[in-house]
Design an enzyme around this catalytic site. Structure first.
Site, PDB file in Angstrom:
ATOM      1  N   SER A 118       0.848  -1.115  -0.106  1.00  0.00           N
ATOM      2  CA  SER A 118      -0.142   0.008   0.059  1.00  0.00           C
ATOM      3  C   SER A 118       1.015   1.317   0.073  1.00  0.00           C
ATOM      4  O   SER A 118       0.237   2.270  -0.269  1.00  0.00           O
ATOM      5  CB  SER A 118      -0.635   0.129   1.282  1.00  0.00           C
ATOM      6  OG  SER A 118      -1.495  -1.182   1.468  1.00  0.00           O
ATOM      7  N   HIS A 139      -1.008  -2.755  -6.893  1.00  0.00           N
ATOM      8  CA  HIS A 139      -1.824  -2.446  -5.570  1.00  0.00           C
ATOM      9  C   HIS A 139      -3.479  -2.739  -5.867  1.00  0.00           C
ATOM     10  O   HIS A 139      -4.036  -1.777  -6.598  1.00  0.00           O
ATOM     11  CB  HIS A 139      -1.424  -1.166  -5.330  1.00  0.00           C
ATOM     12  CG  HIS A 139      -2.136  -0.638  -4.086  1.00  0.00           C
ATOM     13  ND1 HIS A 139      -2.533   0.639  -3.787  1.00  0.00           N
ATOM     14  CD2 HIS A 139      -2.526  -1.464  -2.963  1.00  0.00           C
ATOM     15  CE1 HIS A 139      -3.079   0.713  -2.571  1.00  0.00           C
ATOM     16  NE2 HIS A 139      -3.199  -0.504  -2.031  1.00  0.00           N
ATOM     17  N   GLU A 151      -3.794   0.243  -8.719  1.00  0.00           N
ATOM     18  CA  GLU A 151      -2.964   1.181  -9.024  1.00  0.00           C
ATOM     19  C   GLU A 151      -1.380   0.354  -9.543  1.00  0.00           C
ATOM     20  O   GLU A 151      -0.990  -0.468  -8.585  1.00  0.00           O
ATOM     21  CB  GLU A 151      -2.440   1.618  -7.691  1.00  0.00           C
ATOM     22  CG  GLU A 151      -2.641   3.254  -7.800  1.00  0.00           C
ATOM     23  CD  GLU A 151      -2.255   3.704  -6.441  1.00  0.00           C
ATOM     24  OE1 GLU A 151      -2.523   3.038  -5.372  1.00  0.00           O
ATOM     25  OE2 GLU A 151      -2.116   5.037  -6.269  1.00  0.00           O
ATOM     26  N   ASN A 189      -3.494   5.853  -1.199  1.00  0.00           N
ATOM     27  CA  ASN A 189      -3.526   6.178   0.134  1.00  0.00           C
ATOM     28  C   ASN A 189      -2.966   7.416   0.717  1.00  0.00           C
ATOM     29  O   ASN A 189      -2.955   7.812   1.749  1.00  0.00           O
ATOM     30  CB  ASN A 189      -2.464   4.804   0.886  1.00  0.00           C
ATOM     31  CG  ASN A 189      -3.297   3.533   0.921  1.00  0.00           C
ATOM     32  OD1 ASN A 189      -4.433   3.713   1.508  1.00  0.00           O
ATOM     33  ND2 ASN A 189      -2.741   2.580   0.222  1.00  0.00           N
TER      34      ASN A 189
HETATM   35  N1  LIG Z   1      -6.193  -4.747   3.843  1.00  0.00           N
HETATM   36  C1  LIG Z   1      -6.264  -3.764   2.797  1.00  0.00           C
HETATM   37  O1  LIG Z   1      -7.527  -3.453   2.643  1.00  0.00           O
HETATM   38  C2  LIG Z   1      -5.135  -3.730   1.594  1.00  0.00           C
HETATM   39  C3  LIG Z   1      -5.561  -3.110   0.487  1.00  0.00           C
HETATM   40  C4  LIG Z   1      -4.697  -2.771  -0.425  1.00  0.00           C
HETATM   41  C5  LIG Z   1      -3.199  -3.604  -0.046  1.00  0.00           C
HETATM   42  N2  LIG Z   1      -2.882  -4.085   1.001  1.00  0.00           N
HETATM   43  C6  LIG Z   1      -1.797  -4.517   1.057  1.00  0.00           C
HETATM   44  O2  LIG Z   1      -1.700  -6.014   1.044  1.00  0.00           O
HETATM   45  C7  LIG Z   1      -0.638  -6.594   1.730  1.00  0.00           C
HETATM   46  C8  LIG Z   1      -1.229  -7.697   2.677  1.00  0.00           C
HETATM   47  O3  LIG Z   1      -2.267  -6.869   3.499  1.00  0.00           O
HETATM   48  P1  LIG Z   1      -3.771  -7.891   4.090  1.00  0.00           P
HETATM   49  O4  LIG Z   1      -4.465  -6.845   4.699  1.00  0.00           O
HETATM   50  O5  LIG Z   1      -3.633  -8.870   3.310  1.00  0.00           O
HETATM   51  O6  LIG Z   1      -2.595  -8.376   5.415  1.00  0.00           O
HETATM   52  P2  LIG Z   1      -2.964  -9.822   6.502  1.00  0.00           P
HETATM   53  O7  LIG Z   1      -2.460  -9.716   7.783  1.00  0.00           O
HETATM   54  O8  LIG Z   1      -4.426 -10.117   6.263  1.00  0.00           O
HETATM   55  O9  LIG Z   1      -2.271 -11.052   5.908  1.00  0.00           O
HETATM   56  C9  LIG Z   1      -0.816 -11.149   5.598  1.00  0.00           C
HETATM   57  C10 LIG Z   1      -0.659 -12.572   5.423  1.00  0.00           C
HETATM   58  O10 LIG Z   1       0.825 -12.600   5.139  1.00  0.00           O
HETATM   59  C11 LIG Z   1       1.434 -14.079   5.597  1.00  0.00           C
HETATM   60  N3  LIG Z   1       2.784 -13.722   5.733  1.00  0.00           N
HETATM   61  C12 LIG Z   1       3.492 -12.790   6.569  1.00  0.00           C
HETATM   62  N4  LIG Z   1       4.869 -13.018   6.330  1.00  0.00           N
HETATM   63  C13 LIG Z   1       5.124 -13.943   5.122  1.00  0.00           C
HETATM   64  C14 LIG Z   1       6.079 -14.282   4.494  1.00  0.00           C
HETATM   65  N5  LIG Z   1       7.380 -14.067   4.859  1.00  0.00           N
HETATM   66  N6  LIG Z   1       6.128 -15.380   3.643  1.00  0.00           N
HETATM   67  C15 LIG Z   1       4.492 -15.768   3.297  1.00  0.00           C
HETATM   68  N7  LIG Z   1       3.413 -15.157   3.958  1.00  0.00           N
HETATM   69  C16 LIG Z   1       3.632 -14.410   5.042  1.00  0.00           C
HETATM   70  C17 LIG Z   1       0.637 -14.026   6.964  1.00  0.00           C
HETATM   71  O11 LIG Z   1       0.854 -15.181   7.613  1.00  0.00           O
HETATM   72  C18 LIG Z   1      -0.808 -13.322   6.452  1.00  0.00           C
HETATM   73  O12 LIG Z   1      -1.593 -14.379   6.349  1.00  0.00           O
HETATM   74  C19 LIG Z   1       0.230  -5.414   2.563  1.00  0.00           C
HETATM   75  O13 LIG Z   1       1.061  -5.103   1.995  1.00  0.00           O
HETATM   76  C20 LIG Z   1      -1.136  -4.451   2.664  1.00  0.00           C
HETATM   77  O14 LIG Z   1      -0.658  -3.099   2.742  1.00  0.00           O
HETATM   78  C21 LIG Z   1      -3.975  -4.241   1.884  1.00  0.00           C
END
Ligand SMILES: NC(=O)c1ccc[n+]([C@@H]2O[C@H](COP(=O)([O-])OP(=O)(O)OC[C@H]3O[C@@H](n4cnc5c(N)ncnc54)[C@H](O)[C@@H]3O)[C@@H](O)[C@H]2O)c1
Length: 281
Positions: A118, A139, A151, A189
């Site tokens: 993000s 993104h 994005e 963001n």
């Molecule tokens: N939540 C949102 O609305 C949103 C929107 C757009 C982008 N993002 C981005 O997407 C990414 C993920 O966010 P999320 O909300 O899905 O997070 P989340 O916490 O729901 O999930 C993260 C996952 O990554 C896994 N993980 C952590 N380290 C790891 C590794 N080294 N190898 C493999 N798996 C690993 C964890 O076990 C977990 O299942 C982030 O970079 C976030 O900024 C989130």
């Protein structure tokens, strides 16, 4: 020609990204360090596809075929022959750079490595590999199967060809790509998070209740969702991580994360995914 994609991280975003690619006909390998997250992701994908079937938007046979195109694993080594990678692990620069270095050693040379980050610098992630020309930001928005914007972030060394590949993938997924330069928070963001942060300051200072603030923004500004409902949906830990990157990267006090947000995250009140945030779920 991209046929097989690797998705890393099976949380909120990773499972939506995996579903979207599998529905569009790609073979998907979904990787997570935690087996329970992989099991949960498969369950959520099955549920989401079944909803599409119930609404008549997907044939039952297509649901089964989509699930057949998805495999899950805890081993990164399973990604050696994929054509394209989308990383969606925790929003932490150290964890992401370490992962990109590992991926660079495992995934075939010609593959593009993208990040769903993000806010974290794509140029920094590219510099952790020996193929910065084939590293970019992709993104997606939450929930991925429903939201059409992607994005695309061009790092300092990203090639035009890699950007074209990502853009063509978006078209294959039925999504609309918008290109952004590699500055903290990109476009989405940089604009969204200061609004969410200000809404949290307004709660902290007693200007209004979460319900009042969200109602002002939905009925008064015609936003489909109030900023605090949206923050709970995104995950308060994710919001905090993004605000820290904006604050550090741009240096402007207007991005300073609200102390109430820090306190809620420290308490494990992460929004919808933890059952408690500005609202109870
Ligand atoms: N939540 C949102 O609305 C949103 C929107 C757009 C982008 N993002 C981005 O997407 C990414 C993920 O966010 P999320 O909300 O899905 O997070 P989340 O916490 O729901 O999930 C993260 C996952 O990554 C896994 N993980 C952590 N380290 C790891 C590794 N080294 N190898 C493999 N798996 C690993 C964890 O076990 C977990 O299942 C982030 O970079 C976030 O900024 C989130």
């Amino acid at each position: 020609m991209i046929k097989v994609v690797g998705v890393i991280g099976a949380g909120t975003m990773g499972n939506g990204i995996a579903q979207t690619f599998a529905q569009a006909g790609f073979l998907v390998r979904l990787v997570d360090v935690a087996q329970p997250m992989l099991d949960r992701a498969r369950g959520s994908i099955e549920k989401s596809l079944s909803k599409f079937v119930e609404k008549g938007k997907l044939a039952a046979a297509d649901r089964d075929a989509t699930l057949g195109r998805l495999t899950t694993t805890t081993s990164l080594d399973q990604l050696s022959d994929v054509d394209y990678v989308i990383e969606a692990i925790v929003e932490n620069a150290g964890a992401k750079t370490a992962l990109f270095t590992s991926l660079d050693a495992i995934v075939k040379r010609e593959a593009v490595l993208s990040s769903n980050t993000s806010s974290i610098s794509i140029t920094t992630l590219g510099a952790a590999t020996t193929r910065p020309d084939r590293v970019l930001g992709m993104h997606f928005m939450n929930p991925v199967p429903l939201m059409t914007l992607v994005e695309l972030i061009r790092g300092q060394a990203t090639s035009a060809e890699s950007m074209r590949t990502a853009s063509e993938l978006c078209a294959a997924l039925g999504k609309t790509p918008v290109e952004a330069a590699d500055y903290p928070g990109f476009i989405a963001n940089r604009i969204l998070m200061p609004m969410i942060n200000e809404a949290i300051y307004a709660v902290m200072e007693g200007v209004g209740s979460p319900e009042a603030i969200d109602t002002v923004m939905t009925l008064g500004m015609n936003h489909p969702m109030g900023p605090l409902t949206l923050a709970d949906f995104i995950g308060l830990d994710v919001c905090l991580a993004i605000l820290i990157v904006l604050h550090e990267g741009l240096g402007d006090p207007k991005y300073r994360p609200c102390p109430l947000l820090r306190r809620m995250v420290a308490a494990g009140h992460l929004g919808r995914k933890s059952g408690q945030g500005f609202y109870t779920y």
